[in-house]
Scaffold this motif. Structure first.
Motif, mmCIF file in Angstrom:
data_model
loop_
_atom_site.group_PDB
_atom_site.id
_atom_site.type_symbol
_atom_site.label_atom_id
_atom_site.label_comp_id
_atom_site.label_asym_id
_atom_site.label_seq_id
_atom_site.Cartn_x
_atom_site.Cartn_y
_atom_site.Cartn_z
ATOM 1 N N ALA A 168 1.968 4.339 -4.040
ATOM 2 C CA ALA A 168 1.308 3.834 -2.825
ATOM 3 C C ALA A 168 -0.017 4.557 -2.639
ATOM 4 O O ALA A 168 -0.204 5.684 -3.120
ATOM 5 C CB ALA A 168 2.196 4.038 -1.607
ATOM 6 N N ALA A 169 -0.910 3.885 -1.903
ATOM 7 C CA ALA A 169 -2.213 4.491 -1.621
ATOM 8 C C ALA A 169 -2.085 5.572 -0.543
ATOM 9 O O ALA A 169 -2.691 6.634 -0.636
ATOM 10 C CB ALA A 169 -3.191 3.413 -1.171
ATOM 11 N N GLY A 170 -1.299 5.282 0.480
ATOM 12 C CA GLY A 170 -1.094 6.245 1.564
ATOM 13 C C GLY A 170 0.038 7.186 1.166
ATOM 14 O O GLY A 170 1.143 6.737 0.865
ATOM 15 N N LEU A 202 -4.952 -4.105 -4.981
ATOM 16 C CA LEU A 202 -4.595 -3.570 -3.654
ATOM 17 C C LEU A 202 -5.800 -3.675 -2.716
ATOM 18 O O LEU A 202 -5.687 -4.105 -1.566
ATOM 19 C CB LEU A 202 -4.163 -2.102 -3.805
ATOM 20 C CG LEU A 202 -3.621 -1.423 -2.561
ATOM 21 C CD1 LEU A 202 -2.157 -1.776 -2.350
ATOM 22 C CD2 LEU A 202 -3.757 0.094 -2.651
ATOM 23 N N HIS A 209 4.116 -5.208 7.231
ATOM 24 C CA HIS A 209 3.485 -4.319 6.239
ATOM 25 C C HIS A 209 3.146 -5.143 4.990
ATOM 26 O O HIS A 209 3.553 -4.795 3.873
ATOM 27 C CB HIS A 209 4.410 -3.152 5.892
ATOM 28 C CG HIS A 209 3.666 -1.957 5.334
ATOM 29 N ND1 HIS A 209 3.925 -0.665 5.684
ATOM 30 C CD2 HIS A 209 2.667 -1.889 4.413
ATOM 31 C CE1 HIS A 209 3.127 0.163 5.029
ATOM 32 N NE2 HIS A 209 2.346 -0.557 4.244
ATOM 33 N N ARG A 257 -1.388 3.167 9.297
ATOM 34 C CA ARG A 257 0.007 3.598 9.340
ATOM 35 C C ARG A 257 0.514 3.527 10.785
ATOM 36 O O ARG A 257 -0.237 3.817 11.725
ATOM 37 C CB ARG A 257 0.159 5.036 8.840
ATOM 38 C CG ARG A 257 0.124 5.170 7.320
ATOM 39 C CD ARG A 257 1.403 4.635 6.668
ATOM 40 N NE ARG A 257 1.438 4.869 5.236
ATOM 41 C CZ ARG A 257 1.097 3.990 4.297
ATOM 42 N NH1 ARG A 257 0.643 2.804 4.626
ATOM 43 N NH2 ARG A 257 1.190 4.290 3.014
HETATM 44 C C1 OXD Z 1 0.230 1.844 0.520
HETATM 45 C C2 OXD Z 1 0.927 0.808 1.293
HETATM 46 O O1 OXD Z 1 -0.040 1.604 -0.689
HETATM 47 O O2 OXD Z 1 1.040 0.931 2.513
HETATM 48 O O3 OXD Z 1 -0.086 2.899 1.080
HETATM 49 O O4 OXD Z 1 1.379 -0.198 0.690
#
Ligand code: OXD
Ligand code: NDP
Length: 308
Positions: free
Chosen positions: A66-68, A91, A271, A223
């Motif tokens: 994930a990015a976060g 993404l 999400h 988030r």
């Molecule tokens: C991420 C997501 O990649 O929220 O952070 O999907």
């Protein structure tokens, strides 16, 4: 140098195929078929079970799916090796598309038309040019800078806010707490694309909403814990805010009895703003695998002191 994959949500075979296409000699293993833990030097994971990473004595890097990475950083005893965020063209593109679609939803008054239809009321609201609206983007990293650029290319006036100063073509930029209020006062629509850190937790609160102009809209794709839900509901109920789109919520999945579901000014998506395709995400991960093998510095490494 084997790589161990773990995710409860992602398909290991899709990742195996995509990564082997880039790194044909990669020894790709899927937990729990770990083999000799001493042979694992890389982990490609999302929220591994307790003890999994700690049991790999020769681990040299963790690649997040994930990015976060707030949830990864919250894991107890995360090994002290470089943790790399997911950076992926698909993404980024799907996120920018989602942000543009939602900005357009409010810009073209679909929220008002939905209310009118519910009341069988036929009433024209004249469209305004995109250049009449200012969209503010909080967070100008991989995702925020691309979304800001797409909005600018569509014709919106765009401003952005980040921790350190960023220079982006055709976008008015603001930096840090000192310029927070001057950034917010001009935003007709506010997009949040910030990582969750100690500084951004509960940032979307009554104080922030009060700095936005009357009738502003929130598009929250960062988030969930960045939002104070009661403050949002109060700002909508008072009429100060026009509406909000929440793609992320303080609890996920959002419980069925949560009032956010039923507020007329709030739209919820699960999400769903963006997704990484293994085929494209494998390019940046493969680059880091090669870098690790050749002893070169990794990219997209999380700065643990900043939390992103
Ligand atoms: C991420 C997501 O990649 O929220 O952070 O999907
Ligand atoms: P990046 O790390 O590339 O960018 C983060 C940006 O936020 C940077 O511009 C950074 O400033 C800024 N920032 C961080 N802390 C602060 C602060 N305290 N004040 C002001 N600016 C701050 O992250 P990404 O763009 O890749 O991702 C952003 C977030 O998007 C993720 O962390 C995740 O939470 C969310 N996300 C949501 C998804 C969804 O489906 N809803 C999907 C993917 C990600 P600076 O430039 O100065 O470092």
């Amino acid at each position: 140098m084997a790589l161990l994959f773990y995710s409860a949500d992602d398909d290991p075979e899709a990742w195996r195929t995509a990564l082997l296409r880039q790194v044909p000699d990669l020894d790709f293993r899927v937990w729990p078929e770990t083999g000799d833990p001493a042979e694992i030097s890389m982990a490609l994971v999302w929220l591994p079970p307790p003890g999994l990473l700690q049991g790999l004595p020769n681990l040299q890097a963790i690649f997040s799916l994930a990015a976060g990475v707030d949830a990864m950083l919250a894991q107890p005893d995360l090994p002290d090796v470089p943790l790399c965020r997911l950076v992926d063209r698909s993404l980024t593109t799907t996120m920018s598309e989602f942000v543009l679609a939602n900005v357009l939803y409010y810009h073209r008054d679909f929220d008002r038309f939905a209310l009118q239809q519910a009341a069988s009321r036929w009433q024209l609201v004249l469209p305004q040019p995109a250049s009449s609206r200012t969209v503010g983007v909080m967070g100008l990293g991989e995702l925020g800078s691309d979304a800001a650029d797409l909005l600018r290319r569509h014709g919106f006036r765009v401003r952005g806010w980040s921790r350190s100063r960023r220079a982006l073509d055709g976008i008015e930029t603001f930096a840090g707490q000192a310029e927070f209020e001057s950034f917010l006062v001009g935003c007709d629509l506010l997009v949040c694309l910030l990582p969750l850190t100690a500084d951004t937790e509960a940032l979307l609160d009554a104080r922030l909403f009060a700095m936005l102009p009357e009738g502003a809209v929130l598009i929250q794709v960062g988030r969930g814990r960045q939002l104070v839900p009661a403050d949002l509901i109060a700002a909508l109920d008072s009429g100060h805010l026009r509406g909000a789109l929440l793609d992320v919520t303080p609890e996920e999945p959002l419980p069925a009895d949560d009032p956010l579901w039923r507020h007329p000014g709030i739209r919820i998506t699960p999400h769903a703003a963006s997704y990484a395709l293994p085929e494209t995400a494998a390019l940046t991960i493969a680059d880091n695998i090669r870098r690790l093998r050749e002893g070169r510095p990794l990219t997209a490494v999380v700065d643990r002191s900043r939390g992103y």
